[in-house]
Enzyme design. Sequence first.
Site, PDB file in Angstrom:
ATOM      1  N   SER A   1       0.813  -1.223   0.000  1.00 42.16           N
ATOM      2  CA  SER A   1       0.000   0.000   0.000  1.00 42.16           C
ATOM      3  C   SER A   1       0.847   1.274   0.000  1.00 42.16           C
ATOM      4  O   SER A   1       1.589   1.517  -0.930  1.00 42.16           O
ATOM      5  CB  SER A   1      -0.960  -0.046   1.177  1.00 42.16           C
ATOM      6  OG  SER A   1      -1.853   1.024   1.118  1.00 42.16           O
TER       7      SER A   1
ATOM      8  N   ASP B   1      -2.400   6.332  -3.431  1.00 39.77           N
ATOM      9  CA  ASP B   1      -1.337   5.641  -2.697  1.00 39.77           C
ATOM     10  C   ASP B   1      -0.848   4.472  -3.561  1.00 39.77           C
ATOM     11  O   ASP B   1      -1.300   4.294  -4.694  1.00 39.77           O
ATOM     12  CB  ASP B   1      -1.845   5.184  -1.321  1.00 39.77           C
ATOM     13  CG  ASP B   1      -2.837   4.060  -1.401  1.00 39.77           C
ATOM     14  OD1 ASP B   1      -3.677   4.091  -2.325  1.00 39.77           O
ATOM     15  OD2 ASP B   1      -2.783   3.128  -0.578  1.00 39.77           O
TER      16      ASP B   1
ATOM     17  N   ASP C   1      -1.305   1.282  -3.812  1.00 42.93           N
ATOM     18  CA  ASP C   1      -2.207   0.297  -4.430  1.00 42.93           C
ATOM     19  C   ASP C   1      -3.556   0.906  -4.814  1.00 42.93           C
ATOM     20  O   ASP C   1      -4.497   0.189  -5.149  1.00 42.93           O
ATOM     21  CB  ASP C   1      -2.380  -0.937  -3.549  1.00 42.93           C
ATOM     22  CG  ASP C   1      -3.078  -0.655  -2.225  1.00 42.93           C
ATOM     23  OD1 ASP C   1      -3.068   0.507  -1.772  1.00 42.93           O
ATOM     24  OD2 ASP C   1      -3.624  -1.612  -1.643  1.00 42.93           O
TER      25      ASP C   1
ATOM     26  N   ASP D   1      -6.082   2.247  -3.434  1.00 45.60           N
ATOM     27  CA  ASP D   1      -7.385   2.131  -2.778  1.00 45.60           C
ATOM     28  C   ASP D   1      -7.786   3.471  -2.143  1.00 45.60           C
ATOM     29  O   ASP D   1      -8.900   3.630  -1.666  1.00 45.60           O
ATOM     30  CB  ASP D   1      -7.448   0.972  -1.760  1.00 45.60           C
ATOM     31  CG  ASP D   1      -6.370   1.021  -0.703  1.00 45.60           C
ATOM     32  OD1 ASP D   1      -5.479   1.892  -0.785  1.00 45.60           O
ATOM     33  OD2 ASP D   1      -6.421   0.177   0.218  1.00 45.60           O
TER      34      ASP D   1
HETATM   35 MG    MG Z   1      -3.633   1.433   0.070  1.00 48.88          MG
END
Ligand code: MG
Length: 452
Positions: free
Chosen positions: A96, A239, A241, A243
């Site tokens: 992440s 960020d 990844d 999300d």
């Molecule tokens: Mg993330």
Amino acid sequence: MGHLFGTNGVRGTINKDLSVEMVLNISRAACTILGPGRVVVSRDSRRGGMMFLNAAVSGILSTGCHTIDIGPAPTPTLQFMVPRLNAAAGIMITASHNPGEFNGIKVMGANGIEVSRQVELQIEGCYFNREFKICTWDKVGKNQRYETALREYIAGIKRHVNEGEIHKAQLVVVVDSANSVGALATPELMRDLGCKVISLNSQLDGAFPGRPPEPTAQNLSELSETVKAVNADIGIAHDGDADRATFVDENGAVLWGDQSFAIIASRVLRRRLNSTLVTPISSGRLIEDVAKDAGAKIEWTVVGSVVVSHKLEELRADLGGEENGGVFYPPHQSVRDGPMTAAQIVEVMAVERKTLSQLVAELPTYFSNKTKVQVPSEKKSKILDILLQLTEDQNRITLDGVKLVFDEGWVLMRPSGTEPLWRCFAEGKTQAEAKRLVKLGADFIHQAIDLA
Ligand code: MG
């Protein structure tokens, strides 16, 4: 027996705290608990992504589960595909927002949501006792490539926004993907919606040469400068990844996560009578104000996106959100989804024909401040008990960490789930007040470190 899972999956420094052997066996343990069936796999752009993905695939296939590899993609893309491919689980190789030396694993159940703490404990039990279901030679799983996940995911998002109005608005959008997988979804999504897109840090590179993968204000100066230089309407930053999404207005100002969440919440919560909002106690008074104005009920949770996701499903709630720029829109999926959040923000701008700074100006004003305090790893677990003693005489909430509540604002102190540090968030009616409160929190943590 130790714990593997933090707030969002397993994280560790590559080839030091997190080895290929661990990833192999965590994947075997996950499939022993969640299988049999198919497992959707993906990774972000981090170093070691391919190494760990291959270990995960080997582990999965050795249990007789099959893998569907969708290629590098945002975490919410993998989550979107798990139920659509009738899979039993999903495994994402990502750390992440953590710095480049980290990698990790997020494990999703059949609904695409990261597994609950209860299921994590089962997986950990299986991992530490080495009780893997290893299959016989004739049952070894098959690996399949699946090429259209990103297309299907982008099409899925577009179904939830007013495409026609966004097209008409002809917005100019700068997307900063931190050299990671947000670059595979958001620029294309925005172009499909009729925006003119300028991409920053869009070549996938695990060294993160553009900026660190955490979309905090101090990491987004290049995005702010670019938005101003090209006269863009909005900047979008993800960020590692994707999300989460953080936004920059047309003047280059970085929005707080609570502000973008509130802009979306004030619209979504009005669509239904008696709607419900799910949010952790780290969210501020702005979110309370917006929910109250919309006649919505707030369900508070401990901090952590997985808890919010499961609560959203349990209550069939309307919206979830976090102060860090994570927004959960259950009609699309009950998980944080950066590209979906970005589409919702440009939709509000287009439909209401307002600039992002105008939308922010309509919100009640509170000032936030946050800081991190490094805590020696061996002291991290002792800090909470000491803080509870130190703050005994204060007006406080101890649902998760310690939240001190004052007339003029509040400060929340909590340990990071993934790093050797404590975080301090504060909110006040003035900037100075927020700064004073965050310092008060940090001082308490320093005192606790000294006593630990
Ligand atoms: Mg993330």
